[in-house]
Motif scaffolding. Structure first.
Motif, mmCIF file in Angstrom:
data_model
loop_
_atom_site.group_PDB
_atom_site.id
_atom_site.type_symbol
_atom_site.label_atom_id
_atom_site.label_comp_id
_atom_site.label_asym_id
_atom_site.label_seq_id
_atom_site.Cartn_x
_atom_site.Cartn_y
_atom_site.Cartn_z
ATOM 1 N N UNK A 156 -7.698 -8.948 -3.644
ATOM 2 C CA UNK A 156 -7.908 -10.397 -3.658
ATOM 3 C C UNK A 156 -6.603 -11.152 -3.449
ATOM 4 N N UNK A 157 -5.536 -10.679 -4.059
ATOM 5 C CA UNK A 157 -4.238 -11.323 -3.880
ATOM 6 C C UNK A 157 -3.788 -11.247 -2.423
ATOM 7 N N UNK A 158 -3.971 -10.087 -1.802
ATOM 8 C CA UNK A 158 -3.599 -9.955 -0.396
ATOM 9 C C UNK A 158 -4.446 -10.863 0.488
ATOM 10 N N UNK A 159 -5.731 -10.956 0.188
ATOM 11 C CA UNK A 159 -6.616 -11.818 0.973
ATOM 12 C C UNK A 159 -6.176 -13.277 0.883
ATOM 13 N N UNK A 160 -5.893 -13.735 -0.328
ATOM 14 C CA UNK A 160 -5.491 -15.134 -0.511
ATOM 15 C C UNK A 160 -4.153 -15.428 0.159
ATOM 16 N N UNK A 161 -3.254 -14.476 0.141
ATOM 17 C CA UNK A 161 -1.948 -14.706 0.750
ATOM 18 C C UNK A 161 -1.998 -14.655 2.273
ATOM 19 N N UNK A 162 -3.077 -14.122 2.848
ATOM 20 C CA UNK A 162 -3.214 -14.196 4.302
ATOM 21 C C UNK A 162 -3.459 -15.625 4.767
ATOM 22 N N UNK A 163 -3.807 -16.495 3.837
ATOM 23 C CA UNK A 163 -3.983 -17.908 4.167
ATOM 24 C C UNK A 163 -2.820 -18.764 3.717
ATOM 25 N N UNK A 164 -1.689 -18.152 3.395
ATOM 26 C CA UNK A 164 -0.527 -18.904 2.935
ATOM 27 C C UNK A 164 0.094 -19.683 4.088
ATOM 28 N N UNK A 165 0.709 -20.816 3.749
ATOM 29 C CA UNK A 165 1.327 -21.670 4.770
ATOM 30 C C UNK A 165 2.631 -21.074 5.301
ATOM 31 N N UNK A 187 -0.248 -5.735 5.064
ATOM 32 C CA UNK A 187 -0.583 -4.908 3.906
ATOM 33 C C UNK A 187 -2.093 -4.770 3.743
ATOM 34 N N UNK A 188 -2.825 -5.847 3.964
ATOM 35 C CA UNK A 188 -4.283 -5.788 3.831
ATOM 36 C C UNK A 188 -4.871 -4.852 4.882
ATOM 37 N N UNK A 189 -4.349 -4.929 6.088
ATOM 38 C CA UNK A 189 -4.826 -4.034 7.146
ATOM 39 C C UNK A 189 -4.540 -2.576 6.803
ATOM 40 N N UNK A 190 -3.355 -2.318 6.280
ATOM 41 C CA UNK A 190 -3.002 -0.945 5.896
ATOM 42 C C UNK A 190 -3.891 -0.436 4.773
ATOM 43 N N UNK A 191 -4.200 -1.309 3.825
ATOM 44 C CA UNK A 191 -5.069 -0.903 2.718
ATOM 45 C C UNK A 191 -6.479 -0.590 3.207
ATOM 46 N N UNK A 192 -7.035 -1.429 4.059
ATOM 47 C CA UNK A 192 -8.397 -1.219 4.539
ATOM 48 C C UNK A 192 -8.505 -0.005 5.449
ATOM 49 N N UNK A 220 0.808 -1.227 0.000
ATOM 50 C CA UNK A 220 0.000 0.000 0.000
ATOM 51 C C UNK A 220 0.837 1.271 0.000
ATOM 52 N N UNK A 221 2.078 1.213 0.519
ATOM 53 C CA UNK A 221 2.901 2.416 0.590
ATOM 54 C C UNK A 221 3.531 2.776 -0.750
ATOM 55 N N UNK A 222 3.682 1.803 -1.654
ATOM 56 C CA UNK A 222 4.256 2.104 -2.971
ATOM 57 C C UNK A 222 3.695 1.133 -4.002
ATOM 58 N N UNK A 223 2.584 1.533 -4.583
ATOM 59 C CA UNK A 223 1.870 0.687 -5.529
ATOM 60 C C UNK A 223 2.391 0.930 -6.938
#
Length: 416
Positions: free
Chosen positions: A69-78, A89-94, A11-14
């Motif tokens: 969507x990419x950030x959401x899916x990666x929050x479930x990464x192993x 990053x998702x928290x910062x974006x929201x 979110x800081x440098x898109x």
């Protein structure tokens, strides 16, 4: 690779990874973007509208949706590092818009959601597609496309964030090629994260389904599409031995949020004319939701639900409680809406709808209250439920009994 990908969408440098230049952009638009470039690059706060000069609104919305969507899916990464960074990053974006419009009371809440999530309907459909798999998603979409005729409705059903394929359904080779390109289902933990996020979208954006004029019969296309995909996900995830699964808890939470929005849509449809087909589509989804909720609560009603928690870990036991909690919420929501007045009586028969011939002599009262299966189930739940959830079971039973009163009152008023 995943960490590098996250760096590109930070979110800081898109770097506009998922955005495309507008072919119709003019030199003037380029000059406007250049004049703001220095200020935007120096700002540590990301604003999703900063790149808008060179992009059409549709492309920008889809680009934001792909990024989120990419950030959401990666929050479930192993991988814990990927998971932690994606969550950050998702928290910062929201939170990027928090407080900016606090002084503007006239701010449209739906526009704020659009700025944060882009095309919410497309993102919800895409996340659900990843949960159930591409083949199952195509089956749901093809079934719904036969019910809609308007081009805009068909385009909404085809909305997605990934690459789209155009094939001739009459040719077997094209169908095989399409199936070979379908995405597989994501793993259970990633599914749980995706479903939780879609549920949050439904809870926080009451206008998610309002894509066009609600007076049009086919304006329910987004609601029916997301509802059908949710029901498919619920049936797919709720398999024997998965009663304590985090993914099942997430899809139950989504079902509860979905029913809340759909009942509001259904209640509005009951006051409109010329939307009988739309009303029937929504009613069918609500009835199927009742079937799923009843299937979860039935073991507890018979006294066998508590045996599944014995010998389970505390985390699994709590997850099972949360699943039943959401299902009680589904029953409460349906019982308190005008869905309780439907003459097919799905609410009172654990979601099973009854049909009657047009020349039937039965009154609306006799048609609607033909079964007491749901009441029997909830009485059993109140008697056998654990102490923590007994108030929820009682609340669901109270809502159902109030629905009986509404049917009797409505019948007596119509008889006058």
């Amino acid at each position: 690779l995943k960490l590098k990908m996250l760096e590109l969408i930070a979110p800081c440098r898109r770097f506009a990874l998922f955005l495309f230049d507008d072919e119709k952009s003019s030199d003037d638009a380029s000059k406007v973007a250049t004049s703001e470039k220095v200020e935007n690059e120096c700002s540590s706060q990301y604003n999703p509208t900063d790149n808008g000069a060179l992009l059409s609104s549709k492309e920008r919305a889809m680009g934001i949706s792909r990024t989120v969507a990419l950030m959401v899916l990666l929050t479930g990464d192993s991988d814990p590092d990927v998971k932690s960074k994606a969550e950050s990053y998702l928290r910062a974006h929201m939170d990027s818009y928090r407080g900016k419009d606090a002084e503007k009371s006239e701010v449209d809440e739906s526009s704020l959601h659009d700025a944060l999530l882009g095309n919410s309907a497309a993102m919800a459909q895409s996340l659900l597609t990843l949960v159930i798999g591409g083949v199952a998603s195509i089956s749901v979409t093809n079934r719904l496309m036969s019910q809609y005729k308007l081009e805009r409705s068909v385009d909404t059903l085809k909305l997605g964030l990934s690459v789209s394929y155009h094939v001739d359904n009459t040719m077997e080779t094209h169908q095989k090629a399409l199936l070979s390109c379908c995405r597989k289902k994501v793993d259970e933990f990633t599914s749980a994260k995706a479903l939780k996020f879609v549920a949050k979208m439904l809870e926080e954006n009451p206008k998610l389904f309002h894509l066009c004029d609600l007076q049009i019969d086919e304006s329910d296309v987004a609601a029916v599409s997301i509802g059908s995909l949710t029901l498919s996900a619920f049936g797919d995830l709720r398999q024997p031995g998965s009663s304590g699964s985090a993914a099942v808890e997430s899809v139950a939470s989504l079902l509860n949020a979905l029913c809340l929005r759909l009942t509001m849509f259904y209640d509005a449809r009951m006051k409109q004319s010329g939307v009988e087909t739309s009303r029937a589509r929504i009613r069918q989804i609500l009835a199927k939701s009742m079937v799923q909720a009843s299937a979860v609560l039935a073991p507890m009603s018979s006294g066998h639900g508590g045996s599944s928690t014995m010998g389970s870990s505390a985390k699994t036991a709590n997850t099972q409680l949360d699943i039943r909690d959401h299902c009680y919420g589904v029953v409460c929501t349906l019982a308190r809406s005008t869905f309780c007045l439907d003459e097919r009586g799905a609410l009172y028969d654990c979601g099973n709808s009854r049909s009657f011939p047009e020349n039937s002599n039965q009154t609306h009262f006799n048609r609607t209250l033909k079964s007491i299966s749901t009441a029997s189930m909830l009485f059993g739940c109140v008697a056998n439920e654990v102490e923590m959830l007994r108030p929820r079971a009682t609340s669901a039973l109270d809502a159902l009994l109030s629905a009986y009163v509404r049917v009797v009152t409505s019948t007596s008023e119509n008889a006058r």
